[in-house]
Design a protein around this motif. Structure first.
Motif, PDB file in Angstrom:
ATOM      1  N   ILE A 250       0.837  -1.209   0.000  1.00  0.00           N
ATOM      2  CA  ILE A 250       0.000   0.000   0.000  1.00  0.00           C
ATOM      3  C   ILE A 250       0.872   1.260   0.000  1.00  0.00           C
ATOM      4  CG2 ILE A 250      -1.696   1.332   1.329  1.00  0.00           C
ATOM      5  CD1 ILE A 250      -2.724  -1.429   2.392  1.00  0.00           C
ATOM      6  N   GLU A 251       1.942   1.242   0.807  1.00  0.00           N
ATOM      7  CA  GLU A 251       2.795   2.435   0.904  1.00  0.00           C
ATOM      8  C   GLU A 251       3.602   2.658  -0.375  1.00  0.00           C
ATOM      9  OE1 GLU A 251       3.398   3.208   5.623  1.00  0.00           O
ATOM     10  OE2 GLU A 251       4.970   2.043   4.648  1.00  0.00           O
ATOM     11  N   ASP A 252       3.768   1.598  -1.174  1.00  0.00           N
ATOM     12  CA  ASP A 252       4.433   1.747  -2.474  1.00  0.00           C
ATOM     13  C   ASP A 252       3.464   2.155  -3.578  1.00  0.00           C
ATOM     14  OD1 ASP A 252       6.886   1.176  -1.493  1.00  0.00           O
ATOM     15  OD2 ASP A 252       6.923  -0.927  -2.110  1.00  0.00           O
ATOM     16  N   GLY A 253       2.210   2.430  -3.199  1.00  0.00           N
ATOM     17  CA  GLY A 253       1.219   2.878  -4.173  1.00  0.00           C
ATOM     18  C   GLY A 253       0.399   1.754  -4.782  1.00  0.00           C
ATOM     19  N   GLY A 254       0.611   0.531  -4.311  1.00  0.00           N
ATOM     20  CA  GLY A 254      -0.147  -0.603  -4.846  1.00  0.00           C
ATOM     21  C   GLY A 254      -1.466  -0.801  -4.114  1.00  0.00           C
ATOM     22  N   LYS A 255      -2.214  -1.832  -4.573  1.00  0.00           N
ATOM     23  CA  LYS A 255      -3.491  -2.163  -3.935  1.00  0.00           C
ATOM     24  C   LYS A 255      -3.505  -3.632  -3.558  1.00  0.00           C
ATOM     25  CE  LYS A 255      -6.978   1.101  -5.554  1.00  0.00           C
ATOM     26  NZ  LYS A 255      -8.192   1.272  -6.379  1.00  0.00           N
ATOM     27  N   VAL A 256      -4.051  -3.932  -2.381  1.00  0.00           N
ATOM     28  CA  VAL A 256      -4.195  -5.328  -1.966  1.00  0.00           C
ATOM     29  C   VAL A 256      -5.334  -5.951  -2.764  1.00  0.00           C
ATOM     30  CG1 VAL A 256      -4.724  -6.869  -0.040  1.00  0.00           C
ATOM     31  CG2 VAL A 256      -3.354  -4.807   0.348  1.00  0.00           C
ATOM     32  N   VAL A 257      -5.071  -7.116  -3.340  1.00  0.00           N
ATOM     33  CA  VAL A 257      -6.094  -7.846  -4.101  1.00  0.00           C
ATOM     34  C   VAL A 257      -6.692  -8.915  -3.198  1.00  0.00           C
ATOM     35  CG1 VAL A 257      -6.511  -9.297  -6.134  1.00  0.00           C
ATOM     36  CG2 VAL A 257      -4.789  -7.492  -6.227  1.00  0.00           C
ATOM     37  N   GLN A 258      -8.025  -9.004  -3.176  1.00  0.00           N
ATOM     38  CA  GLN A 258      -8.652 -10.071  -2.389  1.00  0.00           C
ATOM     39  C   GLN A 258      -8.428 -11.390  -3.114  1.00  0.00           C
ATOM     40  OE1 GLN A 258     -12.586  -9.295  -0.903  1.00  0.00           O
ATOM     41  NE2 GLN A 258     -12.971 -11.465  -0.494  1.00  0.00           N
ATOM     42  N   GLU A 259      -7.688 -12.294  -2.479  1.00  0.00           N
ATOM     43  CA  GLU A 259      -7.303 -13.546  -3.135  1.00  0.00           C
ATOM     44  C   GLU A 259      -6.971 -14.585  -2.077  1.00  0.00           C
ATOM     45  OE1 GLU A 259      -3.623 -13.003  -5.284  1.00  0.00           O
ATOM     46  OE2 GLU A 259      -2.555 -12.296  -3.505  1.00  0.00           O
TER      47      GLU A 259
END
Length: 272
Positions: A250-259
């Motif tokens: 998240i802090e790197d600008g990404g998003k957690v994917v529900q998986e």
């Protein structure tokens, strides 16, 4: 109780954990057949025509498995539903001969309950109450063995149709220590009432670990589910590693994917 926080570059993060524990019911025979359930038998030695999903074979419910689940529900002060129902959960997998799992998707046998945990063994009076969402009864799948042949996987159906209780907690856990204390307490309750032997190393108790992170007090974040974790130590490691991975992402600008993910204990990491 001390608050567990993950220190990120943008400040502190809180971890939110929910556990789905699959506990094998102690019974002489399977949930819908008369085949034996003993651990350690030769592959495919305990498979009835029902377990192998032969045409025309009809399931007959094992009343003892239902009694064991009710006994477990009473032990955690849960609501016992007078009416419950089994459903077909359709999915294809090589060790699922029917092409569906018989489970209680919508109307479980056991409703809401609670378990009190003491996170610090030196302070047994400091307890936290963890909510239980439900306990539903379902049949297990078989087992794939990938190490018996260089190019093929073998299927052992001894476990196919074995009765499981899926014990679903509410997302009330907030640290690896709380998750570990919860699994230990649940295992001791199951062993005490005699509904599950709790032998995680034999696969008779496994945990699916749901983890998400958020800024303290914010809405719940997107969760991942790490499947089939088979020791208390690994449950705690999954929480720690997966929460750290999500914070970094998240802090790197990404998003957690529900998986769904798996845990590799040799590398101490979770993977998609």
């Amino acid at each position: 109780m001390s608050e567990y926080r993950i220190q990120g570059e943008t400040g502190e993060w809180e971890v939110v954990i929910g556990l789905e524990v699959h506990a094998q019911v102690v019974s002489q025979s399977k949930l819908f057949s008369g085949a034996a359930t003993e651990f350690g038998a030769e592959p495919n030695a305990q498979v009835s025509l029902v377990d192998a999903a032969m045409p025309g074979m009809l399931p007959v419910l094992n009343g003892e498995c239902i009694r064991q689940a009710v006994r477990t529900g009473l032990a955690i002060n849960a609501q016992i539903n007078k009416w419950s129902r089994f459903d077909r959960k359709n999915y294809f997998y090589a060790d699922l001969p029917q092409g569906y799992q018989i489970s209680q998707l919508y109307h479980p046998l056991v409703g809401e309950g609670t378990i009190d945990i003491a996170v610090d063994e030196k302070k047994p009076d400091e307890v936290k109450t963890i909510g239980i969402e439900r306990i539903h009864v379902e049949q297990d799948a078989g087992k794939l063995m990938h190490d018996q042949h260089p190019t093929m996987s073998y299927v052992d159906l001894n476990r196919s149709g074995v009765a499981l209780m899926e014990i679903v907690s509410k997302p009330d856990l907030r640290s690896p220590a709380e998750a570990g204390a919860y699994v230990r307490k649940l295992r001791s309750i199951l062993r005490y009432v005699g509904s599950c032997d709790g032998n995680m190393e034999e696969g008779s108790m496994r945990a699916d670990v749901n983890v998400s992170v958020r800024k303290p007090g914010d809405e719940f974040g997107t969760r991942t589910e790490t499947k089939n974790v088979n020791s208390v130590r690994f449950v705690m490691a999954v929480v720690e590693q997966e929460a750290r991975r999500q914070v970094d992402l998240i802090e790197d600008g990404g998003k957690v994917v529900q998986e769904t993910r798996l845990y590799d204990p040799d590398r101490n990491e979770t993977r998609s």
